[in-house]
Design a protein around this motif. Structure first.
Motif, PDB file in Angstrom:
ATOM      1  N   MET A   1       7.544 -18.017 -11.558  1.00  0.00           N
ATOM      2  CA  MET A   1       7.488 -17.794 -10.112  1.00  0.00           C
ATOM      3  C   MET A   1       6.684 -18.892  -9.428  1.00  0.00           C
ATOM      4  SD  MET A   1       7.119 -14.328  -8.131  1.00  0.00           S
ATOM      5  CE  MET A   1       8.630 -14.000  -8.958  1.00  0.00           C
ATOM      6  N   THR A   2       7.188 -19.406  -8.345  1.00  0.00           N
ATOM      7  CA  THR A   2       6.469 -20.483  -7.668  1.00  0.00           C
ATOM      8  C   THR A   2       5.526 -19.917  -6.623  1.00  0.00           C
ATOM      9  OG1 THR A   2       8.346 -20.651  -6.176  1.00  0.00           O
ATOM     10  CG2 THR A   2       8.218 -22.269  -7.946  1.00  0.00           C
ATOM     11  N   GLN A   3       4.554 -20.752  -6.318  1.00  0.00           N
ATOM     12  CA  GLN A   3       3.566 -20.307  -5.348  1.00  0.00           C
ATOM     13  C   GLN A   3       4.049 -20.654  -3.955  1.00  0.00           C
ATOM     14  OE1 GLN A   3      -0.194 -20.945  -7.166  1.00  0.00           O
ATOM     15  NE2 GLN A   3      -1.183 -20.969  -5.167  1.00  0.00           N
ATOM     16  N   TYR A   4       4.165 -19.672  -3.113  1.00  0.00           N
ATOM     17  CA  TYR A   4       4.582 -19.984  -1.756  1.00  0.00           C
ATOM     18  C   TYR A   4       4.004 -18.960  -0.801  1.00  0.00           C
ATOM     19  CZ  TYR A   4       7.817 -16.108  -2.034  1.00  0.00           C
ATOM     20  OH  TYR A   4       8.358 -14.861  -2.177  1.00  0.00           O
ATOM     21  N   SER A   5       3.957 -19.356   0.423  1.00  0.00           N
ATOM     22  CA  SER A   5       3.496 -18.423   1.433  1.00  0.00           C
ATOM     23  C   SER A   5       4.152 -18.811   2.752  1.00  0.00           C
ATOM     24  CB  SER A   5       1.969 -18.523   1.550  1.00  0.00           C
ATOM     25  OG  SER A   5       1.569 -17.966   2.766  1.00  0.00           O
TER      26      SER A   5
ATOM     27  N   THR B   1       5.612 -14.366   6.678  1.00  0.00           N
ATOM     28  CA  THR B   1       4.769 -13.350   6.064  1.00  0.00           C
ATOM     29  C   THR B   1       3.439 -13.275   6.778  1.00  0.00           C
ATOM     30  OG1 THR B   1       5.660 -14.321   4.089  1.00  0.00           O
ATOM     31  CG2 THR B   1       4.142 -12.484   3.808  1.00  0.00           C
ATOM     32  N   ASP B   2       2.904 -14.448   7.072  1.00  0.00           N
ATOM     33  CA  ASP B   2       1.594 -14.493   7.722  1.00  0.00           C
ATOM     34  C   ASP B   2       1.578 -13.712   9.021  1.00  0.00           C
ATOM     35  OD1 ASP B   2       0.617 -15.941   5.768  1.00  0.00           O
ATOM     36  OD2 ASP B   2       0.105 -17.720   6.935  1.00  0.00           O
TER      37      ASP B   2
ATOM     38  N   ALA C   1       3.595 -11.406  10.010  1.00  0.00           N
ATOM     39  CA  ALA C   1       3.746  -9.970   9.781  1.00  0.00           C
ATOM     40  C   ALA C   1       2.412  -9.364   9.358  1.00  0.00           C
ATOM     41  CB  ALA C   1       4.800  -9.723   8.712  1.00  0.00           C
ATOM     42  N   VAL C   2       1.710 -10.084   8.498  1.00  0.00           N
ATOM     43  CA  VAL C   2       0.438  -9.579   8.005  1.00  0.00           C
ATOM     44  C   VAL C   2      -0.572  -9.460   9.136  1.00  0.00           C
ATOM     45  CG1 VAL C   2      -1.548 -10.175   6.588  1.00  0.00           C
ATOM     46  CG2 VAL C   2       0.753 -10.362   5.661  1.00  0.00           C
TER      47      VAL C   2
ATOM     48  N   GLY D   1      -0.079  -6.559  11.398  1.00  0.00           N
ATOM     49  CA  GLY D   1      -0.468  -5.267  10.837  1.00  0.00           C
ATOM     50  C   GLY D   1      -1.974  -5.064  10.800  1.00  0.00           C
ATOM     51  N   ALA D   2      -2.701  -6.118  11.131  1.00  0.00           N
ATOM     52  CA  ALA D   2      -4.150  -6.022  10.988  1.00  0.00           C
ATOM     53  C   ALA D   2      -4.748  -5.094  12.030  1.00  0.00           C
ATOM     54  CB  ALA D   2      -4.776  -7.406  11.127  1.00  0.00           C
TER      55      ALA D   2
ATOM     56  N   THR E   1      -8.532  -3.356  12.171  1.00  0.00           N
ATOM     57  CA  THR E   1      -9.762  -3.024  11.464  1.00  0.00           C
ATOM     58  C   THR E   1     -10.584  -2.059  12.283  1.00  0.00           C
ATOM     59  OG1 THR E   1     -11.015  -4.795  12.474  1.00  0.00           O
ATOM     60  CG2 THR E   1      -9.809  -5.330  10.484  1.00  0.00           C
TER      61      THR E   1
ATOM     62  N   LEU F   1     -13.470  -2.649  13.406  1.00  0.00           N
ATOM     63  CA  LEU F   1     -14.137  -3.361  14.492  1.00  0.00           C
ATOM     64  C   LEU F   1     -13.292  -3.313  15.754  1.00  0.00           C
ATOM     65  CD1 LEU F   1     -15.517  -6.157  12.287  1.00  0.00           C
ATOM     66  CD2 LEU F   1     -16.893  -4.818  13.859  1.00  0.00           C
TER      67      LEU F   1
ATOM     68  N   SER G   1     -30.822  11.669  11.315  1.00  0.00           N
ATOM     69  CA  SER G   1     -29.977  10.689  10.633  1.00  0.00           C
ATOM     70  C   SER G   1     -29.636  11.157   9.233  1.00  0.00           C
ATOM     71  CB  SER G   1     -30.688   9.340  10.573  1.00  0.00           C
ATOM     72  OG  SER G   1     -29.919   8.409   9.885  1.00  0.00           O
TER      73      SER G   1
ATOM     74  N   GLY H   1     -29.316  11.623  14.975  1.00  0.00           N
ATOM     75  CA  GLY H   1     -29.856  10.371  14.461  1.00  0.00           C
ATOM     76  C   GLY H   1     -29.872   9.206  15.419  1.00  0.00           C
TER      77      GLY H   1
ATOM     78  N   TRP I   1      -1.468 -14.398  -4.066  1.00  0.00           N
ATOM     79  CA  TRP I   1      -1.509 -15.840  -3.764  1.00  0.00           C
ATOM     80  C   TRP I   1      -2.302 -16.131  -2.506  1.00  0.00           C
ATOM     81  CZ3 TRP I   1       4.021 -14.459  -4.391  1.00  0.00           C
ATOM     82  CH2 TRP I   1       4.435 -14.654  -5.709  1.00  0.00           C
TER      83      TRP I   1
ATOM     84  N   ALA J   1      -5.475  -5.380   5.966  1.00  0.00           N
ATOM     85  CA  ALA J   1      -4.459  -6.420   5.960  1.00  0.00           C
ATOM     86  C   ALA J   1      -5.121  -7.784   5.836  1.00  0.00           C
ATOM     87  CB  ALA J   1      -3.640  -6.357   7.243  1.00  0.00           C
ATOM     88  N   PRO J   2      -4.636  -8.643   4.940  1.00  0.00           N
ATOM     89  CA  PRO J   2      -5.233  -9.966   4.807  1.00  0.00           C
ATOM     90  C   PRO J   2      -4.870 -10.852   5.997  1.00  0.00           C
ATOM     91  CG  PRO J   2      -3.332  -9.788   3.378  1.00  0.00           C
ATOM     92  CD  PRO J   2      -3.519  -8.442   4.009  1.00  0.00           C
TER      93      PRO J   2
ATOM     94  N   VAL K   1       4.547  -6.837   1.785  1.00  0.00           N
ATOM     95  CA  VAL K   1       3.488  -6.786   2.788  1.00  0.00           C
ATOM     96  C   VAL K   1       2.947  -5.362   2.775  1.00  0.00           C
ATOM     97  CG1 VAL K   1       2.894  -7.053   5.214  1.00  0.00           C
ATOM     98  CG2 VAL K   1       4.612  -8.534   4.178  1.00  0.00           C
TER      99      VAL K   1
ATOM    100  N   GLN L   1     -28.040   5.472  10.540  1.00  0.00           N
ATOM    101  CA  GLN L   1     -27.951   5.004  11.929  1.00  0.00           C
ATOM    102  C   GLN L   1     -29.186   4.221  12.347  1.00  0.00           C
ATOM    103  OE1 GLN L   1     -27.671   8.247  11.125  1.00  0.00           O
ATOM    104  NE2 GLN L   1     -25.988   9.231  12.183  1.00  0.00           N
TER     105      GLN L   1
END
Lengths: 327, 500
Positions: free
Chosen positions: A1-5, A9-10, A12-13, A16-17, A19, A21, A208, A275, B8, B55-56, B69, B345
């Motif tokens: 398998m070759t390494q690719y990105s 994909t980026d 899409a990723v 989806g992020a 967090t 924060l 707390s 707290g 990767w 998610a990265p 994904v 906290q």
């Protein structure tokens, strides 16, 4: 398998992020937007910026505010809230009138304050020493207070004797109603207790993490009892001020105050889980709640709508707090 | 060689921190891969990315050669990935069967059907637990048994890649052996395992290969057979690491600081006695359930029903009241940082000065200037960044949180007795060495340290006196050169004991 990105994909990723924060930021934005809208609506209400309605606001907010200051201590201690503070307002008002009629105004004040502090402090002692559920204890206390007052005062309202309450106590200081001055001073005192005393530090620790506080040697039952004593103290101020204003006392005086108070505490940003929190922010929270209520009154809506508004505000803040902490 | 999982160039940054930077590795069928690194090296982030919890920012993941994904834990599960997190996620009041199917997407409303019962049974059988009653509530199981249920849960969902995050952190040695045996069995079935651990012994005992992360970057991946323990530690730290356990220089004053006679905790500790000299580390070694941690808790005043005669510096100390014990300068560092140690906290400063508010109080009013000064010097002493004094303590890494608890104990003006349960549990090697250094400093100041540990290597490495405990009774005492791993292990496992 070759390494690719691939770029695809980026993207899409990234999309989806989401967090925690981001969520915390969302919470702050929602809060800010909410307050801006609220202020805009309030200021746009005809008659709001008139002298009488501002005075009415400053007086109304003081009664609920003092209860909210007391509630803040209970919430920070990790015991969520008390349902008995509203009833405490009513019964303290009665005790104050009785004592003032009998012993005079000054002694009445003292008796009222001590009575309110002990009544609530006793609940704190139960909660702190046997770790009884704070909500259940407060509901039981609520029922007991109503039950006992029903037995002792058949007629409901009791009145102050002529001349018992000096006119000075109903006056203004530099144009500001005396009630509001008491509220402001209470907030400052409570803030001092919270951030500058040993008891205050212990209170934050117990709220707390109860077990961690125990492990570092904080006397947890004393701390919780202390929180309730102070809560009773500030609540009794509300009861006494109501009695002075109306020259009478009635168990209806404190109805729904616990609810408005917890709304003020939460709007002020005190964590429902304990707290963290601040009395000065509760002061601001109480102002917001009272402004909403005055606005509803000016718009000609009945009392029921005020309950509804408080309910909605509490619900919204609780949901936002939960989202904000990512839970 | 078939690659079940490939990663990767994965990167992930949080505001202000780069958690992972361009990390790649791949995992073969039937391979057990150790994932090592200090706290904050990026292990947790990598695991969270693999499980679709985070998610990265860049990079991709392939499962069985197909790029995926990961959007949710459900998707990761569907692809055959399963995680046993550090904190167990079982519902204690539900049965084993309920717990095995808890949260599974493929199960309809009613999971009690024969098909699901059978699959749960088969999963248990794979682990050699065919005789367990599926209706038993999980709350009645030991921690080690619950750990097995977590694994069974993954097997029932037919996970091909199991990710285990510190699975042995809370287990005793006998239970660990049992779990390692089971993991080897799973490898033989062709399943792959990513094994996140701080315990280097288990890397060499169990794993085929090891991936080392440091500061979010990939340092190396290679077969375990080609690396030594010292090399592995160096790779993790990025510097040479010669002395994990500093041996104390001979100390003149070794008078008794704490003497315990006939300590009893109902149905947990019977007739326990010990002498803790100044400047010495006393280790109470025992498996989970041996009562070792009850001894320290009782001495800290946390168990109201405990009885016994305790003398501290020649004066009797009453049990059952923490404020009283703290007043006698007997301080406690609990093993459960999250529940009993930290005030999440509150700020780092608040946490550091928690038990020493007296120093900054006049007539009940705090002097924040004084407290900040004390907190600042404590932070320096235990190696926590002074600039973080105003941060919420929950934002610190596990190792730094533990340092806070030590700082709290150091705040004492005179050396006293420090009681610790599992002081290095779940802490990376770097922070661990720091903690040992702090312990050594406390000894030099004349404090008496009493600790429990289920990490035998640590016991042998750090202790001046070892007391072995089995089912609440003292088996033996060792001192100096008599301290040896074999005899301690024999003592604490006593008659043959197993998980089931």
């Amino acid at each position: 398998m070759t390494q690719y990105s691939t770029a695809g994909t980026d993207v899409a990723v990234r999309a989806g992020a989401r967090t925690r924060l981001d969520r915390a930021r969302l919470f702050v934005w929602l809060q800010t937007i909410g307050i801006v809208i609220l202020v805009a609506v309030i200021l746009a209400t005809p008659g709001f910026l008139s002298g009488p309605s501002i005075l009415a606001l400053l007086t109304t907010v003081s009664f609920i505010g003092c209860v909210a200051i007391g509630m803040t201590l209970i919430t920070i201690s990790g015991n969520i809230m008390s349902f008995a503070l509203g009833a405490t307002v009513g019964v303290t008002a009665m005790v104050f009138i009785l004592a003032a009629n009998w012993l005079g105004f000054g002694a009445g004040l003292l008796v009222g304050v001590i009575f309110g502090s002990l009544l609530t402090g006793l609940q704190g002692l139960l909660i702190g020493s046997v770790r009884a559920n704070p909500i259940i204890i407060s509901i039981a206390a609520l029922a007991l207070i109503y039950g006992v007052t029903q037995v002792f005062s058949e007629k409901g309202t009791i009145y102050a004797d002529q001349g018992t309450v000096p006119a000075l106590a109903k006056g203004k200081i530099a144009g500001v109603p005396i009630e509001f001055v008491v509220f402001l001073v209470s907030a400052v005192i409570a803030q001092f207790i919270l951030s500058a005393t040993r008891f205050g530090r212990n209170l934050f620790m117990v709220g707390s993490s109860f077990r961690a506080a125990e492990a570092v040697g904080v006397s947890t039952w004393r701390t919780i009892t202390g929180a309730y004593l102070w809560a009773g103290f500030f609540t009794s101020l509300a009861g006494i001020m109501l009695a002075i204003r109306y020259d009478s006392a009635n168990m209806d005086y404190g109805v729904a105050y616990d609810y408005d108070a917890i709304a003020a505490v939460l709007v002020g940003g005190t964590a429902i889980g304990g707290g963290s929190g601040s009395a000065l922010r509760t002061f601001a929270g109480a102002m917001v709640i009272a402004a909403v209520q005055v606005m509803l009154l000016l718009k000609g809506l009945r009392q029921e709508w005020q309950y509804l508004a408080a309910g909605l505000i509490v619900l919204a803040v609780i949901v936002l707090q939960a989202r904000g902490s990512g839970r | 060689m078939q690659e079940v999982l490939s990663v990767w160039g994965v990167s992930k940054a949080y505001p202000g921190v780069t958690a992972l930077e361009d990390v790649s590795f791949s995992l073969r069928r039937g391979e057990i891969r150790a994932l090592c690194g200090e706290n904050g090296a990026g292990k947790s982030t990598l695991v969270e990315i693999l499980m679709g919890l985070v998610a990265p920012d860049r990079g991709s993941i392939a499962v069985n050669g197909q790029t995926q994904v990961m959007r949710s834990p459900q998707q990761a599960q569907g692809l055959g990935l399963g995680l046993v997190a550090q904190e167990l996620s079982l519902a204690p009041h539900l049965s084993i069967l309920d717990n095995i199917w808890l949260g599974s997407a493929e199960v309809p409303l009613l999971h009690r059907r024969a098909k699901f019962r059978l699959r749960a049974q088969q999963a248990l059988a794979t682990l050699g637990l065919a005789d367990w009653d599926l209706n038993r509530p999980v709350g009645s199981l030991t921690i080690a048994q619950r750990q097995l249920i977590e694994i069974a849960r993954l097997l029932a969902r037919d996970a091909r890649v199991l990710i285990l995050d510190e699975p042995t952190a809370t287990l005793s040695d006998a239970d660990i052996d049992r779990i390692l045996g089971i993991l080897r069995g799973l490898r033989a079935q062709g399943r792959s395992i990513i094994y996140v651990t701080h315990r280097l012994g288990e890397v060499f005992e169990l794993c085929d290969s090891v991936t080392v992360l440091r500061n979010g970057t990939h340092v190396t991946t290679g077969p375990v057979s080609e690396i030594t323990r010292a090399q592995l530690v160096e790779l993790m730290l990025g510097r040479s690491f010669n002395d994990m356990y500093p041996k104390a220089a001979a100390r003149a004053d070794r008078g008794a600081r704490m003497i315990v006679n006939d300590l009893r905790v109902s149905s947990a500790v019977h007739n326990f006695s010990m002498v803790a000299p100044r400047g010495c580390i006393v280790c109470i070694a025992g498996q989970i359930g041996s009562g070792a941690n009850m001894v320290t808790r009782a001495l800290a005043g946390l168990i109201p029903s405990a009885t016994g005669n305790v003398m501290v510096d020649g004066r009797p100390m009453r049990l059952g009241s923490v404020p009283h014990c703290v007043g006698r300068n007997v301080l406690f560092i609990p093993d459960d940082r999250a529940a009993e140690g930290l005030f999440p906290q509150l700020t780092v400063l608040d946490n550091l000065v928690a038990s020493r508010l007296d120093a900054g109080v006049r007539m009940g009013v705090l002097s924040w200037r004084e407290l900040r000064r004390i907190g600042g010097s404590l932070a320096q002493l235990v190696g926590v960044d002074r600039n973080r004094l105003t941060s919420q303590s929950i934002t610190l890494s596990g190792g730094n949180q533990q340092k806070l608890l030590f700082g709290r104990a150091l705040a004492s003006t005179q050396p006293g007795v420090l009681l610790m349960n599992e002081p290095t549990r779940g802490i990376d090697v770097g922070a661990r060495a720091e903690i040992y250094r702090i312990m050594q400093e406390l000894c030099e100041l004349g404090a008496a340290l009493v600790m429990t540990s289920s990490d035998l290597e640590e016991v042998v490495g750090i202790a001046d006196i070892v007391i072995t405990l089995y089912r609440g009774r003292v088996v033996a005492r060792y001192q100096g050169d008599d301290i040896a791993m074999a005899s301690i292990l024999a003592d604490i496992t006593h008659p043959m004991q197993s998980v089931a």
